[in-house]
Write a protein that holds these residues in place. Structure first.
Motif, short mmCIF file in Angstrom:
data_model
loop_
_atom_site.label_atom_id
_atom_site.label_comp_id
_atom_site.label_asym_id
_atom_site.label_seq_id
_atom_site.Cartn_x
_atom_site.Cartn_y
_atom_site.Cartn_z
N HIS A 54 0.81 -1.23 0.00
CA HIS A 54 0.00 0.00 0.00
C HIS A 54 0.84 1.27 0.00
O HIS A 54 0.35 2.33 -0.35
N THR A 55 2.10 1.13 0.40
CA THR A 55 2.95 2.32 0.43
C THR A 55 3.97 2.30 -0.72
O THR A 55 4.93 3.07 -0.71
N SER A 81 1.84 -0.45 -6.99
CA SER A 81 0.87 -0.39 -5.89
C SER A 81 -0.51 -0.08 -6.51
O SER A 81 -1.12 0.95 -6.22
N THR A 82 -0.95 -0.99 -7.37
CA THR A 82 -2.12 -0.73 -8.22
C THR A 82 -3.35 -0.26 -7.44
O THR A 82 -4.04 0.66 -7.83
N ARG A 127 -2.37 4.46 0.72
CA ARG A 127 -1.27 4.99 1.55
C ARG A 127 -1.83 5.78 2.73
O ARG A 127 -2.72 6.60 2.54
N PRO A 128 -1.30 5.55 3.92
CA PRO A 128 -1.77 6.38 5.04
C PRO A 128 -1.24 7.81 4.88
O PRO A 128 -0.17 8.02 4.30
N GLU A 131 -10.50 16.95 -0.06
CA GLU A 131 -9.73 16.59 -1.26
C GLU A 131 -9.88 15.11 -1.60
O GLU A 131 -9.94 14.74 -2.76
N LYS A 132 -9.99 14.25 -0.56
CA LYS A 132 -10.03 12.80 -0.78
C LYS A 132 -11.47 12.32 -0.96
O LYS A 132 -11.75 11.16 -0.88
#
Ligand code: F0G
Length: 436
Positions: free
Chosen positions: A399-400, A413-414, A418-419, A435-436
């Motif tokens: 994930h990172t 990292s398809t 990411r934290p 934004e997210k």
């Protein structure tokens, strides 16, 4: 005696007592299997008994292995059984994973819901029962991690000593942590799985230790219940395919045996096709299947995959596995590291999650669908063999964007997630949320 041990080799078929301490045929070296006669009672009566036991609080009935004891009647006395309520794992519908795999529908039989978090518990309760019946005081295994975690748990619960051998530096942290916590004597050997297995077999014979690798025929008996429970959950409707990852090939051997025995007992009318998926860097069974030869299997000398559970180059149970693939008109496929990693993330996003080896199933399904070897409308059950938390390091790296394949190439990292590191500032965090 309820049953006997029989040499698997069709040219030998020698028979031994069910209480002989054997892992291979002393005459020809072949694999051994448990065989019973007469076959279990009639199918409707068995189905009814197994359903009724779901309402029972007795430990034997509440176990998803021993509930089906008529199909593994090798004990003459059930006082040897130690159960942690293994089995009882769910069959989960996963529409998003089905779509990713090119299917209309897909069910996951999730063995990660077991007490030690993998399918090994189904076999281990049976293997440890046999160890106790034989009066064994020490059990041992070599493992890529899950067998050792499971054996450590069951040996601890049974009050017998556990010695585990694992490849140094090549098992997922969650699994090593379990073995330590359950109190097993843990020996990390600087060799790979295949090399350590040879070593441990010699030690077991010399030291009178009971070996609980999947060469142990009683482990296979316990793992049969994964298929029995799956069919019970489906009201005995046979799927078209059962897809599972392949390492040492004990599980496919167990599934095939279970399905043939269920058919003989009249519990199912036909066999599902078995599809074994291997990781590309550790795919000797795939190579054998593709060559269409009867064997022998040619080991992969230095197997490589991030799915460490199936990092095995010389799978011991290949003759049994090949029989089951042939009997079910099944197939063997291999998948790339990137495809395992992405399939794993897709299973995670379905709210289900699994360890890397388990995700080889969905990667394989996607590949087989794309090649037209699985039809969209076929009824498919994939077996997720281990829990998401077995290998958290892999997940964090994926994930990172820090996951490298065994050759050192960075994997994409398809489906990365990411934290985000944020200051202690409500305005800035609110901006991130917008934004997210
Ligand atoms: N999936 C997981 C999570 C496993 O731990 C294993 C095997 C497999 C699949 C492959 O099953 O060997 O029956 O073909 N793990 C073994 C171990 C080898 O030592 O824990 P298989």
């Amino acid at each position: 005696m309820p049953g006997s041990l029989v040499c698997f080799d069709p040219a030998c078929r020698r028979r031994f007592s069910i209480t002989d301490v054997l892992y291979n045929c002393p005459a020809c070296g072949g694999l051994l299997e448990a065989e019973y006669s007469p076959p279990p009672a009639d199918a409707p009566a068995l189905r009814k008994t197994w359903r009724e036991r779901r309402l029972s609080e007795s430990p034997l009935d509440a176990s998803g292995v021993w509930r089906y004891r008529e199909m593994l009647p090798f004990l003459d006395d059930y006082s040897a059984v130690v159960t942690l309520r293994e089995g009882n794992t769910p069959l989960l519908d996963a529409p998003a994973a089905a779509a990713y795999g090119g299917l209309d529908g897909l069910q996951f039989k999730h063995q990660g819901y077991n007490p030690s978090g993998s399918f090994k518990d189904n076999g281990m309760t049976a293997g440890v029962a046999q160890a106790r019946r034989l009066g064994m005081r020490t059990v041992a295994c070599v493992s890529t991690g899950n067998t050792s975690a499971s054996m450590a748990a069951y040996a601890a619960a049974a009050g017998i000593k556990a010695v585990i051998f694992i490849p140094h530096g090549n098992i997922a942290y969650g699994k090593l942590a379990q073995a330590l916590e359950y109190g097993a004597l843990t020996i990390q050997v600087e060799a790979n799985f295949d090399q350590i297995l040879a070593l441990v077999r010699e030690l077991a014979e010399r030291e009178g230790i009971y070996l609980l690798n999947s060469v142990n025929p009683f482990r296979i008996e316990g793992q049969k219940t994964i298929m029995i429970e799956m069919l019970d959950q489906r009201g005995w409707k046979t799927p078209d395919w059962v897809v599972l990852p392949g390492g040492n090939l004990g599980n496919v051997s167990a599934f095939g045996k279970a399905l043939r025995e269920l058919r003989e007992a009249g519990l199912i009318a036909r066999l599902p096709r078995l599809a074994v998926i291997q990781a590309e860097g550790a795919a000797p069974f795939y190579d054998l299947f593709r060559s269409a030869a009867e064997g022998p299997l040619r080991p992969v000398g230095d197997p490589q995959t991030l799915a460490t559970a199936i990092r095995i180059g010389a799978p011991v149970s290949w003759p049994k596995a090949l029989r089951e693939i042939r009997a079910s008109v099944g197939l063997v496929e291999s998948v790339a590291e990137q495809d395992i990693a992405d399939a794993k993330a897709v299973i995670g996003r379905a709210g289900i999650g699994c360890e890397p080896a388990s995700a080889a199933t969905l990667a394989g399904i996607r590949k087989l669908s794309a090649a037209g070897r699985l039809r969209r409308d076929e009824d498919v059950v994939a077996v997720l063999t281990g829990h998401l938390l077995k290998d958290p390091d892999y997940i964090h790296r994926y994930h990172t964007g820090q996951l490298d394949d065994p050759g050192g190439a960075r994997l994409a990292s398809t489906f990365g997630n990411r934290p985000i590191v944020a200051p202690n500032d409500p305005a800035r965090i609110a901006a991130i949320l917008r934004e997210k």
